[in-house]
Design a protein around this motif. Structure first.
Motif, PDB file in Angstrom:
ATOM      1  N   LEU A 171       0.798  -1.220   0.000  1.00  0.00           N
ATOM      2  CA  LEU A 171       0.000   0.000   0.000  1.00  0.00           C
ATOM      3  C   LEU A 171       0.834   1.275   0.000  1.00  0.00           C
ATOM      4  N   ASN A 172       1.951   1.286   0.720  1.00  0.00           N
ATOM      5  CA  ASN A 172       2.722   2.526   0.832  1.00  0.00           C
ATOM      6  C   ASN A 172       4.229   2.280   0.843  1.00  0.00           C
ATOM      7  N   HIS A 173       4.680   1.149   0.273  1.00  0.00           N
ATOM      8  CA  HIS A 173       6.106   0.824   0.331  1.00  0.00           C
ATOM      9  C   HIS A 173       6.490   0.014  -0.897  1.00  0.00           C
ATOM     10  N   ASP A 174       7.791  -0.222  -1.037  1.00  0.00           N
ATOM     11  CA  ASP A 174       8.292  -1.011  -2.171  1.00  0.00           C
ATOM     12  C   ASP A 174       9.134  -2.193  -1.677  1.00  0.00           C
ATOM     13  N   LYS A 175       8.821  -2.700  -0.488  1.00  0.00           N
ATOM     14  CA  LYS A 175       9.577  -3.805   0.090  1.00  0.00           C
ATOM     15  C   LYS A 175       9.343  -5.099  -0.700  1.00  0.00           C
ATOM     16  N   LYS A 176      10.360  -5.960  -0.689  1.00  0.00           N
ATOM     17  CA  LYS A 176      10.241  -7.259  -1.354  1.00  0.00           C
ATOM     18  C   LYS A 176       9.253  -8.137  -0.610  1.00  0.00           C
ATOM     19  N   ILE A 177       8.428  -8.853  -1.371  1.00  0.00           N
ATOM     20  CA  ILE A 177       7.475  -9.801  -0.809  1.00  0.00           C
ATOM     21  C   ILE A 177       8.005 -11.218  -1.043  1.00  0.00           C
ATOM     22  N   THR A 178       8.159 -11.970   0.035  1.00  0.00           N
ATOM     23  CA  THR A 178       8.599 -13.367  -0.054  1.00  0.00           C
ATOM     24  C   THR A 178       7.473 -14.261   0.442  1.00  0.00           C
ATOM     25  N   VAL A 229       1.797 -18.374  -9.076  1.00  0.00           N
ATOM     26  CA  VAL A 229       1.965 -17.021  -8.559  1.00  0.00           C
ATOM     27  C   VAL A 229       1.989 -16.033  -9.730  1.00  0.00           C
ATOM     28  N   ASN A 230       1.141 -15.003  -9.625  1.00  0.00           N
ATOM     29  CA  ASN A 230       1.011 -13.979 -10.665  1.00  0.00           C
ATOM     30  C   ASN A 230       0.852 -14.594 -12.048  1.00  0.00           C
ATOM     31  N   THR A 255       1.287  -5.929  -6.530  1.00  0.00           N
ATOM     32  CA  THR A 255       0.279  -6.928  -6.200  1.00  0.00           C
ATOM     33  C   THR A 255       0.807  -8.318  -6.530  1.00  0.00           C
ATOM     34  N   THR A 256       0.812  -9.181  -5.549  1.00  0.00           N
ATOM     35  CA  THR A 256       1.247 -10.571  -5.739  1.00  0.00           C
ATOM     36  C   THR A 256       0.052 -11.482  -5.465  1.00  0.00           C
ATOM     37  N   THR A 257      -0.292 -12.333  -6.433  1.00  0.00           N
ATOM     38  CA  THR A 257      -1.445 -13.218  -6.325  1.00  0.00           C
ATOM     39  C   THR A 257      -0.998 -14.669  -6.346  1.00  0.00           C
TER      40      THR A 257
END
Length: 331
Positions: A171-178, A229-230, A255-257
């Motif tokens: 929502l308000n960041h660009d952190k990596k999603i694992t 994933v995606n 967005t990661t699905t």
């Protein structure tokens, strides 16, 4: 965490309290008459309420009987402790594994309802569709806000299919999603580790588990999970999570699905694995059957939606617990 009983759903919202969560896991259960899954959270691998129960997957267990005596007189004259011990050896449904497991990290912080700050929380079980959904906006404690949407249903079209969809939005960041995806085999039945894991593996897109029920019947439970994933754009790799093979995905997308389709069966059945379709496609197939069954079961009246919701809730749980797939005792 107030509960709101609506005409077509059971809704929980507000401030999350982990100490109360064990009271609600069974209320938010999904199932199809062949298997049922408690309404526990995907990320909870240690809370102790996870449960997958498959019809006919039973074995021997021990339930210690500990009576409470009001007086020595009652203990001496009204309780036969030796007789009570006969009930300690019994049979029950064995919990083989938790198929829901999805562990998400925002940079180095693991998403958990017990850590960080839960800015908002809502989960809702729709009686009329059989889908359970949970939406959480989570603060990692450093001001980074992430929105999590979890959905699941047990298919009434394909008795072996448990479908999950997880959407992670920065929502308000660009952190990596694992994201770590798999099935947790550390579950318990009546407080005991009764199931024995005989096979556990993963590839870049699939997870497999094989668990033996116990020493009495030696039934086997089989699990095959297809993970996407995606829409296949993000590739996974095998990863050892607490000595269990999971799949690891890394994403820098906003967005990661994740779509996770679990095929569940046992050695007592003659079910062949069929590669699943997408979540939406499988949901439409499920609704073709589920809507017809609910339409034939529910009642309608005006003036008291709360009472109507309680009736629909009871009908829903009766339906998902009935032997729908049994040619002799089915509904």
């Amino acid at each position: 965490m107030p509960l709101e009983i609506k005409k077509d759903s059971l809704r929980q919202y507000g401030e999350y309290d982990v100490s109360l969560d064990k009271n609600y896991a069974s209320l938010f259960c999904v199932g199809n008459g062949y298997f049922n899954v408690r309404g526990s959270f995907e990320e909870d691998t240690a809370i102790g309420v996870q449960g997958l129960f498959i019809r006919g997957f039973i074995d021997k267990t021990i339930e210690a009987v500990s009576p409470s005596y009001q007086s020595i007189f009652l203990k001496k004259h009204y309780y036969n402790e030796d007789k009570l011990k006969e009930w300690q050896d019994t049979e029950c449904g064995i919990n083989p594994m938790d198929p829901l497991s999805v562990i998400v990290y925002v940079d180095e912080e693991m998403f958990s309802m017990c850590d960080g700050i839960v800015e908002s929380f809502e989960r809702e079980l729709n009686y009329l569709t059989g889908e359970l959904a949970r939406i959480v906006i989570w603060n990692d404690g450093k001001g980074n806000l992430t929105k999590f949407t979890f959905k699941r249903f047990a298919s009434f079209k394909k008795k072996n299919l448990l479908a999950q969809k997880i959407i992670v939005e920065r929502l308000n960041h660009d952190k990596k999603i694992t994201v770590l995806v798999g099935a947790d085999t550390r579950v318990k039945t009546t407080g005991l580790n009764l199931g024995k894991v005989v096979k556990s593996s993963s590839t870049s897109t699939t997870v497999t588990r094989e668990v033996v029920s116990g020493e009495l019947y030696n039934f086997k439970a089989f699990l095959i999970q297809d993970v996407n994933v995606n829409n296949g754009k993000i590739k996974g790799k095998t990863f050892d999570y607490k000595k269990m093979p999971f799949i690891k995905f890394e994403s820098k997308e906003n967005t990661t699905t994740i779509e996770k389709m679990s095929f569940v069966t046992t050695s007592r059945d003659n079910d062949k694995y069929i590669k699943p379709l997408s979540y939406e496609e499988e949901f439409e197939l499920h609704l073709e059957v589920f809507n017809r069954l609910m339409k034939d079961s529910i009642i309608e009246f005006e003036g008291n939606d709360k009472l109507l919701g309680k009736i629909h809730f009871s009908i829903y749980h009766t339906l998902i617990s009935s032997a729908y797939w049994d040619g002799i005792h089915g509904v």
